[in-house]
Design an enzyme around this catalytic site. Sequence first.
Site, PDB file in Angstrom:
ATOM      1  N   GLY A   1      11.526  -8.564  -3.789  1.00  0.00           N
ATOM      2  CA  GLY A   1      11.984  -7.192  -3.573  1.00  0.00           C
ATOM      3  C   GLY A   1      11.637  -6.206  -4.668  1.00  0.00           C
ATOM      4  O   GLY A   1      12.384  -5.255  -4.890  1.00  0.00           O
TER       5      GLY A   1
ATOM      6  N   ASN B   1       9.206  -4.086  -4.522  1.00  0.00           N
ATOM      7  CA  ASN B   1       8.952  -2.803  -3.833  1.00  0.00           C
ATOM      8  C   ASN B   1      10.259  -2.161  -3.392  1.00  0.00           C
ATOM      9  O   ASN B   1      10.413  -0.944  -3.458  1.00  0.00           O
ATOM     10  CB  ASN B   1       8.029  -3.013  -2.630  1.00  0.00           C
TER      11      ASN B   1
ATOM     12  N   HIS C   1       0.458  -3.557   2.352  1.00  0.00           N
ATOM     13  CA  HIS C   1      -0.387  -4.753   2.396  1.00  0.00           C
ATOM     14  C   HIS C   1      -1.286  -4.767   1.154  1.00  0.00           C
ATOM     15  O   HIS C   1      -1.916  -3.766   0.834  1.00  0.00           O
ATOM     16  CB  HIS C   1      -1.250  -4.741   3.667  1.00  0.00           C
TER      17      HIS C   1
ATOM     18  N   LEU D   1      -1.955  -6.929  13.849  1.00  0.00           N
ATOM     19  CA  LEU D   1      -1.460  -7.362  12.541  1.00  0.00           C
ATOM     20  C   LEU D   1      -2.289  -6.745  11.403  1.00  0.00           C
ATOM     21  O   LEU D   1      -3.508  -6.916  11.357  1.00  0.00           O
ATOM     22  CB  LEU D   1      -1.522  -8.892  12.452  1.00  0.00           C
ATOM     23  N   ASP D   2      -1.624  -6.036  10.491  1.00  0.00           N
ATOM     24  CA  ASP D   2      -2.266  -5.346   9.364  1.00  0.00           C
ATOM     25  C   ASP D   2      -3.359  -4.385   9.841  1.00  0.00           C
ATOM     26  O   ASP D   2      -4.274  -4.052   9.083  1.00  0.00           O
ATOM     27  CB  ASP D   2      -2.874  -6.337   8.354  1.00  0.00           C
TER      28      ASP D   2
END
Length: 220
Positions: A19, A21, A116, A151-152
């Site tokens: 965590g 971020n 990401h 995804l991404d």
Amino acid sequence: MKADPAPVPKILVLASGSGTNLQALIEATRERNFPGELIAVGCNKPGAFALERAAQANIKTFVVDHTRYDSREEFDAALLAEIMRHSPDVVVLAGFMRILTRDFVRAFRGRMLNIHPSLLPAYTGLNTHQRVLDAGDRTHGVSIHFVTEELDGGPVIAQAEVTVEEADTPESLAEKVQRQEHILYPIVVRWFCEGRVQLGSEGVLFDGEPIKNPMRLPAN
Ligand code: GRF
């Protein structure tokens, strides 16, 4: 009598790990005049340190443990129900290590962000630092994007670069990238809360105009 301040967008963060971020977002949203309020943190891992960080900051938390569900659909339904109890305006994925179902993603179209650790579209998926080193790239970085079914693969809002040095290891690269993440995510969440960043039909809009390339923080 002073008028009540206008309500600001409600931010809900989902995390799975340490965590850092989340911590950067806690600190940013506590600053005076931040245009959003971090109202809750959800986690799929009962012991994650992200929960501790949220508790320390007096932010509500909830856990939906994915190991207790037989399918992705059941897990996502339980997660969605918990999230809805907080009626967030934006869901911020900060190291949330679960792949979300199509219906879940659709429920938050244009209102869910992810971070990401690569310069997307390069290196979707896992182990990005090692893959960058294996490829001999000189530049690496982080991307923040809207979450879509791919995804991404959702439209990228902003990126920050880091320079890859000869001596870099996956660990040193992870550190460099994370330093940039902690600067960039609060900036992008601020833009979102201010209404400056939106998901349009063709991609990202910044101040109402389509952007051709992601916003960039300069390399350092
Ligand atoms: C970050 O490096 C992010 O890019 C990735 O997961 C990591 C989360 O780290 N999606 P933390 O839990 O915020 O420290």
